[in-house]
Motif scaffolding. Sequence first.
Motif, PDB file in Angstrom:
ATOM      1  N   ILE A  99     -29.601   8.551 -42.028  1.00  0.00           N
ATOM      2  CA  ILE A  99     -30.598   9.420 -41.395  1.00  0.00           C
ATOM      3  C   ILE A  99     -30.785  10.698 -42.211  1.00  0.00           C
ATOM      4  O   ILE A  99     -31.918  11.146 -42.438  1.00  0.00           O
ATOM      5  CB  ILE A  99     -30.177   9.756 -39.945  1.00  0.00           C
ATOM      6  N   PHE A 100     -29.678  11.276 -42.696  1.00  0.00           N
ATOM      7  CA  PHE A 100     -29.764  12.502 -43.495  1.00  0.00           C
ATOM      8  C   PHE A 100     -30.498  12.246 -44.818  1.00  0.00           C
ATOM      9  O   PHE A 100     -31.292  13.084 -45.265  1.00  0.00           O
ATOM     10  CB  PHE A 100     -28.378  13.073 -43.763  1.00  0.00           C
ATOM     11  N   ARG A 106     -18.335  11.701 -47.856  1.00  0.00           N
ATOM     12  CA  ARG A 106     -17.551  10.869 -48.779  1.00  0.00           C
ATOM     13  C   ARG A 106     -16.341  10.246 -48.101  1.00  0.00           C
ATOM     14  O   ARG A 106     -15.878   9.160 -48.495  1.00  0.00           O
ATOM     15  CB  ARG A 106     -17.112  11.697 -49.978  1.00  0.00           C
ATOM     16  N   ASN A 107     -15.776  10.889 -47.071  1.00  0.00           N
ATOM     17  CA  ASN A 107     -14.618  10.347 -46.353  1.00  0.00           C
ATOM     18  C   ASN A 107     -14.994   9.884 -44.953  1.00  0.00           C
ATOM     19  O   ASN A 107     -14.120   9.686 -44.106  1.00  0.00           O
ATOM     20  CB  ASN A 107     -13.517  11.405 -46.264  1.00  0.00           C
ATOM     21  N   SER A 108     -16.282   9.733 -44.718  1.00  0.00           N
ATOM     22  CA  SER A 108     -16.753   9.328 -43.394  1.00  0.00           C
ATOM     23  C   SER A 108     -17.229   7.886 -43.415  1.00  0.00           C
ATOM     24  O   SER A 108     -17.705   7.387 -44.436  1.00  0.00           O
ATOM     25  CB  SER A 108     -17.891  10.251 -42.943  1.00  0.00           C
ATOM     26  N   GLU A 109     -17.106   7.229 -42.284  1.00  0.00           N
ATOM     27  CA  GLU A 109     -17.577   5.851 -42.158  1.00  0.00           C
ATOM     28  C   GLU A 109     -18.845   5.772 -41.315  1.00  0.00           C
ATOM     29  O   GLU A 109     -19.287   4.681 -40.960  1.00  0.00           O
ATOM     30  CB  GLU A 109     -16.483   4.978 -41.527  1.00  0.00           C
ATOM     31  N   ASN A 110     -19.419   6.924 -41.023  1.00  0.00           N
ATOM     32  CA  ASN A 110     -20.645   6.962 -40.224  1.00  0.00           C
ATOM     33  C   ASN A 110     -21.847   6.721 -41.144  1.00  0.00           C
ATOM     34  O   ASN A 110     -22.528   7.658 -41.579  1.00  0.00           O
ATOM     35  CB  ASN A 110     -20.757   8.315 -39.513  1.00  0.00           C
ATOM     36  N   VAL A 111     -22.089   5.455 -41.443  1.00  0.00           N
ATOM     37  CA  VAL A 111     -23.149   5.085 -42.383  1.00  0.00           C
ATOM     38  C   VAL A 111     -24.530   5.403 -41.818  1.00  0.00           C
ATOM     39  O   VAL A 111     -25.430   5.843 -42.553  1.00  0.00           O
ATOM     40  CB  VAL A 111     -23.053   3.584 -42.727  1.00  0.00           C
ATOM     41  N   LEU A 112     -24.701   5.210 -40.522  1.00  0.00           N
ATOM     42  CA  LEU A 112     -26.001   5.435 -39.895  1.00  0.00           C
ATOM     43  C   LEU A 112     -26.421   6.899 -40.002  1.00  0.00           C
ATOM     44  O   LEU A 112     -27.570   7.203 -40.363  1.00  0.00           O
ATOM     45  CB  LEU A 112     -25.959   5.007 -38.422  1.00  0.00           C
ATOM     46  N   LEU A 113     -25.497   7.813 -39.715  1.00  0.00           N
ATOM     47  CA  LEU A 113     -25.812   9.238 -39.791  1.00  0.00           C
ATOM     48  C   LEU A 113     -26.119   9.652 -41.235  1.00  0.00           C
ATOM     49  O   LEU A 113     -27.031  10.453 -41.479  1.00  0.00           O
ATOM     50  CB  LEU A 113     -24.649  10.069 -39.238  1.00  0.00           C
ATOM     51  N   LEU A 171     -34.176  11.907 -44.014  1.00  0.00           N
ATOM     52  CA  LEU A 171     -34.756  13.232 -43.790  1.00  0.00           C
ATOM     53  C   LEU A 171     -34.922  13.986 -45.103  1.00  0.00           C
ATOM     54  O   LEU A 171     -35.866  14.765 -45.272  1.00  0.00           O
ATOM     55  CB  LEU A 171     -33.860  14.037 -42.834  1.00  0.00           C
ATOM     56  N   ARG A 172     -34.007  13.732 -46.036  1.00  0.00           N
ATOM     57  CA  ARG A 172     -34.080  14.376 -47.354  1.00  0.00           C
ATOM     58  C   ARG A 172     -35.356  13.962 -48.085  1.00  0.00           C
ATOM     59  O   ARG A 172     -36.055  14.803 -48.674  1.00  0.00           O
ATOM     60  CB  ARG A 172     -32.839  13.996 -48.164  1.00  0.00           C
ATOM     61  N   TYR A 173     -35.694  12.680 -48.028  1.00  0.00           N
ATOM     62  CA  TYR A 173     -36.903  12.211 -48.699  1.00  0.00           C
ATOM     63  C   TYR A 173     -38.165  12.664 -47.957  1.00  0.00           C
ATOM     64  O   TYR A 173     -39.193  12.948 -48.587  1.00  0.00           O
ATOM     65  CB  TYR A 173     -36.879  10.689 -48.837  1.00  0.00           C
ATOM     66  N   ILE A 215     -33.747  19.215 -53.693  1.00  0.00           N
ATOM     67  CA  ILE A 215     -33.512  17.903 -53.098  1.00  0.00           C
ATOM     68  C   ILE A 215     -32.328  17.213 -53.763  1.00  0.00           C
ATOM     69  O   ILE A 215     -31.512  16.550 -53.099  1.00  0.00           O
ATOM     70  CB  ILE A 215     -34.786  17.035 -53.212  1.00  0.00           C
ATOM     71  N   ASP A 216     -32.196  17.381 -55.083  1.00  0.00           N
ATOM     72  CA  ASP A 216     -31.075  16.775 -55.808  1.00  0.00           C
ATOM     73  C   ASP A 216     -29.746  17.339 -55.325  1.00  0.00           C
ATOM     74  O   ASP A 216     -28.797  16.588 -55.053  1.00  0.00           O
ATOM     75  CB  ASP A 216     -31.242  17.018 -57.311  1.00  0.00           C
ATOM     76  N   TYR A 217     -29.676  18.663 -55.208  1.00  0.00           N
ATOM     77  CA  TYR A 217     -28.434  19.287 -54.732  1.00  0.00           C
ATOM     78  C   TYR A 217     -28.183  18.966 -53.255  1.00  0.00           C
ATOM     79  O   TYR A 217     -27.019  18.871 -52.835  1.00  0.00           O
ATOM     80  CB  TYR A 217     -28.491  20.800 -54.943  1.00  0.00           C
ATOM     81  N   THR A 218     -29.242  18.768 -52.488  1.00  0.00           N
ATOM     82  CA  THR A 218     -29.073  18.358 -51.092  1.00  0.00           C
ATOM     83  C   THR A 218     -28.433  16.975 -51.013  1.00  0.00           C
ATOM     84  O   THR A 218     -27.557  16.723 -50.177  1.00  0.00           O
ATOM     85  CB  THR A 218     -30.438  18.337 -50.377  1.00  0.00           C
ATOM     86  N   GLY A 219     -28.857  16.068 -51.915  1.00  0.00           N
ATOM     87  CA  GLY A 219     -28.254  14.737 -51.963  1.00  0.00           C
ATOM     88  C   GLY A 219     -26.777  14.789 -52.314  1.00  0.00           C
ATOM     89  O   GLY A 219     -25.953  14.072 -51.728  1.00  0.00           O
ATOM     90  N   LYS A 220     -26.435  15.643 -53.283  1.00  0.00           N
ATOM     91  CA  LYS A 220     -25.024  15.797 -53.648  1.00  0.00           C
ATOM     92  C   LYS A 220     -24.211  16.362 -52.490  1.00  0.00           C
ATOM     93  O   LYS A 220     -23.053  15.974 -52.274  1.00  0.00           O
ATOM     94  CB  LYS A 220     -24.906  16.702 -54.877  1.00  0.00           C
ATOM     95  N   LEU A 221     -24.813  17.306 -51.742  1.00  0.00           N
ATOM     96  CA  LEU A 221     -24.120  17.896 -50.586  1.00  0.00           C
ATOM     97  C   LEU A 221     -23.890  16.849 -49.506  1.00  0.00           C
ATOM     98  O   LEU A 221     -22.796  16.806 -48.898  1.00  0.00           O
ATOM     99  CB  LEU A 221     -24.960  19.054 -50.037  1.00  0.00           C
ATOM    100  N   ILE A 222     -24.874  15.977 -49.266  1.00  0.00           N
ATOM    101  CA  ILE A 222     -24.719  14.911 -48.266  1.00  0.00           C
ATOM    102  C   ILE A 222     -23.610  13.951 -48.684  1.00  0.00           C
ATOM    103  O   ILE A 222     -22.782  13.526 -47.871  1.00  0.00           O
ATOM    104  CB  ILE A 222     -26.049  14.163 -48.074  1.00  0.00           C
TER     105      ILE A 222
END
Length: 297
Positions: A169-170, A159-166, A173-175, A147-154
């Motif tokens: 959601i990710f 990091r360069n996206s402005e799609n805060v909603l998506l 889903l991680r939690y 889960i920790d590495y999944t958070g880092k991957l997200i």
Amino acid sequence: MIQYLKNTIVHGTRTVFHNFRLVFLMWIFNALSALVLTVPILNILMDNLGRSLLSDQLAVQFDYMWFVQFQTLYKINFDQLPLSIYTLVSIYTLLQTFFLGGLISIFHTPEKNHIVDFFYGGVKYFFRFVKITLISLALYFIAFVIIDYTGKLIHLIFRNSENVLLEFIFFALRYVLLVFFIGIVSIISDYSKVSLAVNDRTKIFREVYSATLFIKNNFSIVFTAFLIVAVIGAIGAVVYNIIGPAIPRTPYYMLLLSFILQQMLIIFRLLVRMLFSATEVNLYKDLSAVVIPAESH
């Protein structure tokens, strides 16, 4: 399936209340564990506030300046607390493992439900259950690492996206995935212990594999029963969180009411823990029973 689950929960509830006296035994040991942890803090508070008028003010309103000074004065004592907490948590985990052995033993053979049988079951299965607990801790650790590495991957992806909603959601889903992992590991751990006790076997890894196959083959029933009991436990916590904050902290005798409510919650959680074991033993014995076909003449 619904009727089967209903019968399982009803049977488990009756089994728990038939052995209600065991709750007080476990509650006493829980209270002693809490006492061991709180006595050092109580001594510090008595030393600092025992003869101070500030204690009356703190009962009404928290003083942050006092708290900062309190932390500074007893810094050495507080630095030693984490080690005490880790030690007590380890002892508490071993104690609960011992109790679980006694509970499963009694639920497996209801005719032998005396205190002596409870302790005999705890001793008999203790070391086997400790090994299962260690395996469970390793699986929990792996789940948290994933889960920790999944958070880092997200974070890396967005990091360069402005799609805060998506991104939200990710992360949600991680939690959800983390809770699901914890539930699955808990189910595997519980049914491995039940399988060891019911079949009276000693091969730990073989029994974990056998319990995993049992869960896979009966996943819908096993997971739904586990979820129903978990929801029952959650309802108790929600009721406490609604009633607890509504109880005033003054006058002093209201603290006694708050303490009684907390102890009722602890007893309720112990009953839920017993219900988990009772339903799991019942499901395992019923679903893994060998079906003998009737002979036709």
